[in-house]
Design a protein around this motif. Sequence first.
Motif, mmCIF file in Angstrom:
data_model
loop_
_atom_site.group_PDB
_atom_site.id
_atom_site.type_symbol
_atom_site.label_atom_id
_atom_site.label_comp_id
_atom_site.label_asym_id
_atom_site.label_seq_id
_atom_site.Cartn_x
_atom_site.Cartn_y
_atom_site.Cartn_z
ATOM 1 N N GLY A 131 0.812 -1.208 0.000
ATOM 2 C CA GLY A 131 0.000 0.000 0.000
ATOM 3 C C GLY A 131 0.849 1.263 0.000
ATOM 4 O O GLY A 131 0.590 2.201 -0.749
ATOM 5 N N PHE A 132 1.888 1.281 0.828
ATOM 6 C CA PHE A 132 2.756 2.450 0.895
ATOM 7 C C PHE A 132 3.501 2.654 -0.423
ATOM 8 O O PHE A 132 3.674 3.782 -0.877
ATOM 9 C CB PHE A 132 3.750 2.335 2.047
ATOM 10 N N ALA A 133 3.954 1.549 -1.026
ATOM 11 C CA ALA A 133 4.665 1.649 -2.308
ATOM 12 C C ALA A 133 3.727 2.148 -3.399
ATOM 13 O O ALA A 133 4.084 3.024 -4.182
ATOM 14 C CB ALA A 133 5.259 0.294 -2.690
ATOM 15 N N ALA A 134 2.514 1.609 -3.438
ATOM 16 C CA ALA A 134 1.544 2.013 -4.466
ATOM 17 C C ALA A 134 1.161 3.476 -4.309
ATOM 18 O O ALA A 134 0.932 4.179 -5.296
ATOM 19 C CB ALA A 134 0.297 1.140 -4.382
ATOM 20 N N ASN A 135 1.125 3.944 -3.066
ATOM 21 C CA ASN A 135 0.709 5.309 -2.773
ATOM 22 C C ASN A 135 1.888 6.278 -2.696
ATOM 23 O O ASN A 135 1.695 7.477 -2.562
ATOM 24 C CB ASN A 135 -0.056 5.315 -1.440
ATOM 25 N N GLY A 136 3.121 5.734 -2.742
ATOM 26 C CA GLY A 136 4.303 6.585 -2.594
ATOM 27 C C GLY A 136 4.369 7.242 -1.228
ATOM 28 O O GLY A 136 4.823 8.378 -1.082
ATOM 29 N N ASP A 137 3.914 6.529 -0.193
ATOM 30 C CA ASP A 137 3.813 7.080 1.160
ATOM 31 C C ASP A 137 5.169 7.049 1.867
ATOM 32 O O ASP A 137 5.484 6.133 2.624
ATOM 33 C CB ASP A 137 2.774 6.298 1.953
ATOM 34 N N VAL A 138 5.973 8.069 1.606
ATOM 35 C CA VAL A 138 7.313 8.167 2.185
ATOM 36 C C VAL A 138 7.225 8.380 3.696
ATOM 37 O O VAL A 138 8.018 7.821 4.456
ATOM 38 C CB VAL A 138 8.103 9.313 1.507
ATOM 39 N N THR A 191 16.194 7.310 2.264
ATOM 40 C CA THR A 191 16.038 5.861 2.154
ATOM 41 C C THR A 191 14.572 5.510 1.928
ATOM 42 O O THR A 191 14.254 4.622 1.133
ATOM 43 C CB THR A 191 16.561 5.167 3.426
ATOM 44 N N ALA A 192 13.670 6.207 2.607
ATOM 45 C CA ALA A 192 12.235 5.947 2.438
ATOM 46 C C ALA A 192 11.797 6.238 1.007
ATOM 47 O O ALA A 192 11.002 5.486 0.430
ATOM 48 C CB ALA A 192 11.428 6.789 3.426
ATOM 49 N N GLU A 193 12.325 7.307 0.423
ATOM 50 C CA GLU A 193 11.988 7.625 -0.971
ATOM 51 C C GLU A 193 12.458 6.521 -1.903
ATOM 52 O O GLU A 193 11.746 6.097 -2.818
ATOM 53 C CB GLU A 193 12.610 8.969 -1.372
ATOM 54 N N ARG A 194 13.681 6.041 -1.667
ATOM 55 C CA ARG A 194 14.215 4.948 -2.495
ATOM 56 C C ARG A 194 13.397 3.676 -2.292
ATOM 57 O O ARG A 194 13.074 2.967 -3.239
ATOM 58 C CB ARG A 194 15.694 4.710 -2.173
ATOM 59 N N LEU A 195 13.037 3.394 -1.041
ATOM 60 C CA LEU A 195 12.218 2.218 -0.747
ATOM 61 C C LEU A 195 10.880 2.275 -1.474
ATOM 62 O O LEU A 195 10.436 1.283 -2.054
ATOM 63 C CB LEU A 195 11.962 2.094 0.756
ATOM 64 N N ALA A 196 10.233 3.438 -1.432
ATOM 65 C CA ALA A 196 8.921 3.580 -2.064
ATOM 66 C C ALA A 196 8.999 3.249 -3.551
ATOM 67 O O ALA A 196 8.132 2.555 -4.091
ATOM 68 C CB ALA A 196 8.380 4.994 -1.858
ATOM 69 N N VAL A 197 10.063 3.708 -4.208
ATOM 70 C CA VAL A 197 10.227 3.446 -5.646
ATOM 71 C C VAL A 197 10.575 1.981 -5.892
ATOM 72 O O VAL A 197 9.979 1.314 -6.739
ATOM 73 C CB VAL A 197 11.317 4.377 -6.241
ATOM 74 N N GLU A 198 11.551 1.480 -5.135
ATOM 75 C CA GLU A 198 12.038 0.114 -5.354
ATOM 76 C C GLU A 198 11.004 -0.947 -4.987
ATOM 77 O O GLU A 198 10.930 -1.993 -5.630
ATOM 78 C CB GLU A 198 13.321 -0.124 -4.546
ATOM 79 N N LEU A 199 10.215 -0.695 -3.950
ATOM 80 C CA LEU A 199 9.233 -1.690 -3.512
ATOM 81 C C LEU A 199 8.181 -1.959 -4.583
ATOM 82 O O LEU A 199 7.678 -3.079 -4.690
ATOM 83 C CB LEU A 199 8.559 -1.258 -2.212
ATOM 84 N N LYS A 200 7.861 -0.944 -5.368
ATOM 85 C CA LYS A 200 6.862 -1.135 -6.427
ATOM 86 C C LYS A 200 7.259 -2.258 -7.369
ATOM 87 O O LYS A 200 6.423 -3.063 -7.775
ATOM 88 C CB LYS A 200 6.673 0.155 -7.237
ATOM 89 N N SER A 201 8.539 -2.329 -7.714
ATOM 90 C CA SER A 201 8.980 -3.345 -8.666
ATOM 91 C C SER A 201 9.393 -4.654 -7.996
ATOM 92 O O SER A 201 9.430 -5.693 -8.645
ATOM 93 C CB SER A 201 10.149 -2.802 -9.500
ATOM 94 N N ARG A 202 9.698 -4.616 -6.724
ATOM 95 C CA ARG A 202 10.202 -5.818 -6.050
ATOM 96 C C ARG A 202 9.138 -6.658 -5.366
ATOM 97 O O ARG A 202 9.310 -7.852 -5.194
ATOM 98 C CB ARG A 202 11.250 -5.426 -5.026
ATOM 99 N N LEU A 203 8.054 -6.019 -4.932
ATOM 100 C CA LEU A 203 7.027 -6.773 -4.217
ATOM 101 C C LEU A 203 6.202 -7.593 -5.183
ATOM 102 O O LEU A 203 6.010 -7.211 -6.334
ATOM 103 C CB LEU A 203 6.124 -5.823 -3.419
ATOM 104 N N PRO A 204 5.679 -8.738 -4.715
ATOM 105 C CA PRO A 204 4.846 -9.554 -5.586
ATOM 106 C C PRO A 204 3.632 -8.776 -6.057
ATOM 107 O O PRO A 204 3.111 -7.933 -5.329
ATOM 108 C CB PRO A 204 4.404 -10.727 -4.699
ATOM 109 N N ASP A 205 3.213 -9.055 -7.299
ATOM 110 C CA ASP A 205 2.042 -8.374 -7.836
ATOM 111 C C ASP A 205 0.813 -8.749 -7.027
ATOM 112 O O ASP A 205 0.521 -9.918 -6.826
ATOM 113 C CB ASP A 205 1.803 -8.752 -9.300
#
Length: 194
Positions: free
Chosen positions: A100-107, A120-134
């Motif tokens: 949810g945080f990745a989809a919403n960009g909730d830094v 780090t939170a900004e990088r996580l938000a971007v990276e999690l979108k592609s790394r988490l299971p669909d």
Amino acid sequence: MIARLQGTLVEVDQPHIVIDVAGVGYELEVPVTTLAELPGLSQTVTLHVHQGVRDEKPVLFGFTSRADRSLFQAITKISGVGPKMGLAILSTYNLDELSGFAANGDVAALTQIPGVGKRTAERLAVELKSRLPDAPITSAQVGKAGGAMEARAALVALGYSEKDARSAVDLASKDGASTTDALIRGALKQLSKV
């Protein structure tokens, strides 16, 4: 490579535990969520294991589910996120909340993780979108994840431990509470039963 261990829980010293498997003691590092689900000492436990290396020494990380192990492996592939931060992330949020945080960009929500600053939170938000299971993420899920975080923060502010707050909010959520207020009321009912 060790993928799973089943044995007797003989020691708990957060974040480390020791499992006796046929007379051999295996030390594992585990997130708080796994600690909360462990049975008592001298009880049988089964953990899914990720084997890593720190300072040229083998290290074992234990999780109660394969999904948590996979999430840890996905998170630690992000540049700048090591096993220690991976455990902190899993100790703070579950897969649905992170999605949810990745989809919403909730830094802001990601900066609530111990050791995670804004960059780090900004990088996580971007990276999690592609790394988490669909998984389909709805706005209701994003709102629920944020509500759960706010409810936990409110309970911690009232003096409850993070572990007790997380457990009580999870139980309130399972009982159907979805708004922050309802989660807090439900969690307080759960905590009053203890």
